[in-house]
Motif scaffolding. Structure first.
Motif, PDB file in Angstrom:
ATOM      1  N   UNK A  10       0.829  -1.206   0.000  1.00 19.29           N
ATOM      2  CA  UNK A  10       0.000   0.000   0.000  1.00 19.29           C
ATOM      3  C   UNK A  10       0.872   1.268   0.000  1.00 19.29           C
ATOM      4  N   UNK A  11       0.671   2.140  -0.993  1.00 23.10           N
ATOM      5  CA  UNK A  11       1.538   3.314  -1.130  1.00 23.10           C
ATOM      6  C   UNK A  11       1.082   4.504  -0.283  1.00 23.10           C
ATOM      7  N   UNK A  12       2.027   5.374   0.006  1.00 24.77           N
ATOM      8  CA  UNK A  12       1.713   6.652   0.633  1.00 24.77           C
ATOM      9  C   UNK A  12       1.269   7.623  -0.459  1.00 24.77           C
ATOM     10  N   UNK A  13       0.739   8.760  -0.058  1.00 22.25           N
ATOM     11  CA  UNK A  13       0.353   9.780  -1.025  1.00 22.25           C
ATOM     12  C   UNK A  13       1.535  10.253  -1.846  1.00 22.25           C
ATOM     13  N   UNK A  14       2.685  10.418  -1.195  1.00 24.96           N
ATOM     14  CA  UNK A  14       3.889  10.859  -1.908  1.00 24.96           C
ATOM     15  C   UNK A  14       4.313   9.829  -2.954  1.00 24.96           C
ATOM     16  N   UNK A  15       4.218   8.559  -2.612  1.00 23.83           N
ATOM     17  CA  UNK A  15       4.558   7.513  -3.579  1.00 23.83           C
ATOM     18  C   UNK A  15       3.592   7.526  -4.762  1.00 23.83           C
ATOM     19  N   UNK A  16       2.329   7.807  -4.507  1.00 22.22           N
ATOM     20  CA  UNK A  16       1.349   7.901  -5.588  1.00 22.22           C
ATOM     21  C   UNK A  16       1.683   9.094  -6.483  1.00 22.22           C
ATOM     22  N   UNK A  17       2.062  10.226  -5.872  1.00 21.96           N
ATOM     23  CA  UNK A  17       2.470  11.394  -6.655  1.00 21.96           C
ATOM     24  C   UNK A  17       3.645  11.048  -7.559  1.00 21.96           C
ATOM     25  N   UNK A  18       4.639  10.385  -7.014  1.00 15.81           N
ATOM     26  CA  UNK A  18       5.826  10.020  -7.801  1.00 15.81           C
ATOM     27  C   UNK A  18       5.478   9.058  -8.929  1.00 15.81           C
TER      28      UNK A  18
ATOM     29  N   UNK B 148     -12.121   9.718  -3.935  1.00 14.59           N
ATOM     30  CA  UNK B 148     -12.192   8.263  -3.950  1.00 14.59           C
ATOM     31  C   UNK B 148     -12.507   7.705  -2.564  1.00 14.59           C
ATOM     32  N   UNK B 149     -11.953   8.322  -1.544  1.00 14.77           N
ATOM     33  CA  UNK B 149     -12.237   7.888  -0.178  1.00 14.77           C
ATOM     34  C   UNK B 149     -13.693   8.121   0.205  1.00 14.77           C
ATOM     35  N   UNK B 150     -14.227   9.317  -0.147  1.00 13.07           N
ATOM     36  CA  UNK B 150     -15.629   9.609   0.157  1.00 13.07           C
ATOM     37  C   UNK B 150     -16.579   8.691  -0.591  1.00 13.07           C
ATOM     38  N   UNK B 151     -16.162   8.221  -1.762  1.00 15.43           N
ATOM     39  CA  UNK B 151     -16.993   7.314  -2.556  1.00 15.43           C
ATOM     40  C   UNK B 151     -16.865   5.858  -2.090  1.00 15.43           C
ATOM     41  N   UNK B 152     -15.926   5.586  -1.195  1.00 14.59           N
ATOM     42  CA  UNK B 152     -15.730   4.225  -0.706  1.00 14.59           C
ATOM     43  C   UNK B 152     -14.868   3.359  -1.596  1.00 14.59           C
ATOM     44  N   UNK B 153     -14.167   3.989  -2.533  1.00  9.68           N
ATOM     45  CA  UNK B 153     -13.322   3.236  -3.466  1.00  9.68           C
ATOM     46  C   UNK B 153     -11.952   2.917  -2.884  1.00  9.68           C
ATOM     47  N   UNK B 154     -11.484   3.741  -1.944  1.00  7.99           N
ATOM     48  CA  UNK B 154     -10.186   3.501  -1.310  1.00  7.99           C
ATOM     49  C   UNK B 154     -10.337   3.596   0.202  1.00  7.99           C
ATOM     50  N   UNK B 155      -9.394   2.993   0.872  1.00  4.45           N
ATOM     51  CA  UNK B 155      -9.321   3.092   2.317  1.00  4.45           C
ATOM     52  C   UNK B 155      -7.931   3.542   2.715  1.00  4.45           C
ATOM     53  N   UNK B 156      -7.798   3.994   3.946  1.00  2.57           N
ATOM     54  CA  UNK B 156      -6.501   4.434   4.454  1.00  2.57           C
ATOM     55  C   UNK B 156      -6.235   3.779   5.796  1.00  2.57           C
ATOM     56  N   UNK B 157      -4.976   3.747   6.125  1.00  5.28           N
ATOM     57  CA  UNK B 157      -4.564   3.314   7.461  1.00  5.28           C
ATOM     58  C   UNK B 157      -3.192   3.929   7.732  1.00  5.28           C
ATOM     59  N   UNK B 158      -2.826   4.042   8.990  1.00  6.99           N
ATOM     60  CA  UNK B 158      -1.507   4.614   9.298  1.00  6.99           C
ATOM     61  C   UNK B 158      -0.382   3.757   8.720  1.00  6.99           C
ATOM     62  N   UNK B 159       0.673   4.442   8.283  1.00  2.00           N
ATOM     63  CA  UNK B 159       1.861   3.740   7.787  1.00  2.00           C
ATOM     64  C   UNK B 159       2.430   2.918   8.945  1.00  2.00           C
ATOM     65  N   UNK B 160       2.862   1.697   8.687  1.00  2.00           N
ATOM     66  CA  UNK B 160       3.326   0.845   9.784  1.00  2.00           C
ATOM     67  C   UNK B 160       4.599   1.320  10.489  1.00  2.00           C
TER      68      UNK B 160
ATOM     69  N   UNK C  52       6.150   4.809   9.717  1.00  2.00           N
ATOM     70  CA  UNK C  52       6.394   6.258   9.655  1.00  2.00           C
ATOM     71  C   UNK C  52       5.261   7.012  10.326  1.00  2.00           C
ATOM     72  N   UNK C  53       5.577   7.644  11.445  1.00  2.00           N
ATOM     73  CA  UNK C  53       4.571   8.412  12.178  1.00  2.00           C
ATOM     74  C   UNK C  53       4.004   9.525  11.307  1.00  2.00           C
ATOM     75  N   UNK C  54       2.692   9.644  11.315  1.00  2.00           N
ATOM     76  CA  UNK C  54       2.027  10.709  10.590  1.00  2.00           C
ATOM     77  C   UNK C  54       1.763  10.417   9.121  1.00  2.00           C
ATOM     78  N   UNK C  55       2.333   9.346   8.603  1.00  2.00           N
ATOM     79  CA  UNK C  55       2.106   8.990   7.189  1.00  2.00           C
ATOM     80  C   UNK C  55       0.944   8.002   7.098  1.00  2.00           C
ATOM     81  N   UNK C  56       0.244   8.063   5.981  1.00  2.00           N
ATOM     82  CA  UNK C  56      -0.880   7.170   5.727  1.00  2.00           C
ATOM     83  C   UNK C  56      -0.613   6.389   4.449  1.00  2.00           C
TER      84      UNK C  56
END
Length: 85
Positions: free
Chosen positions: A22-30, A46-58, A60-64
């Motif tokens: 599962x990628x971070x937002x920065x990885x998706x940007x890259x 996409x999150x509001x539509x229920x197409x994606x989910x998030x969870x904390x990075x295992x 890195x504090x503060x990363x999703x």
């Protein structure tokens, strides 16, 4: 919520789907070559539509990290890898 699958949305969905973990937002940007001002609003929709989910990075504090939901995989026309909900 209806989601229009524009080129940018398709690139984000594909980046999440094809990532080895599962990628971070920065990885998706890259991966997509798009800036955060483009990627994060797409992730929000996409999150509001229920197409994606998030969870904390295992580690890195503060990363999703982002993952496609089963619904997101189906709606995007991608082969569902697993039912992770």
């Amino acid at each position: 919520m209806k989601v229009l699958i524009t080129r940018g949305v398709h690139r984000v969905l594909t980046a999440i789907h094809d990532a080895p973990a599962p990628p971070t937002g920065l990885e998706i940007c890259r991966t997509t070559g798009k800036g955060s001002g483009t990627v994060y609003p797409i992730l929000d929709r996409l999150g509001r539509a229920g197409w994606i989910g998030t969870r904390p990075h295992p580690t890195r504090d503060g990363a999703w990290v982002y993952h496609l939901t089963y619904l997101g995989q189906l709606r995007a026309g991608l082969e569902p890898a697993t039912r992770r909900e």
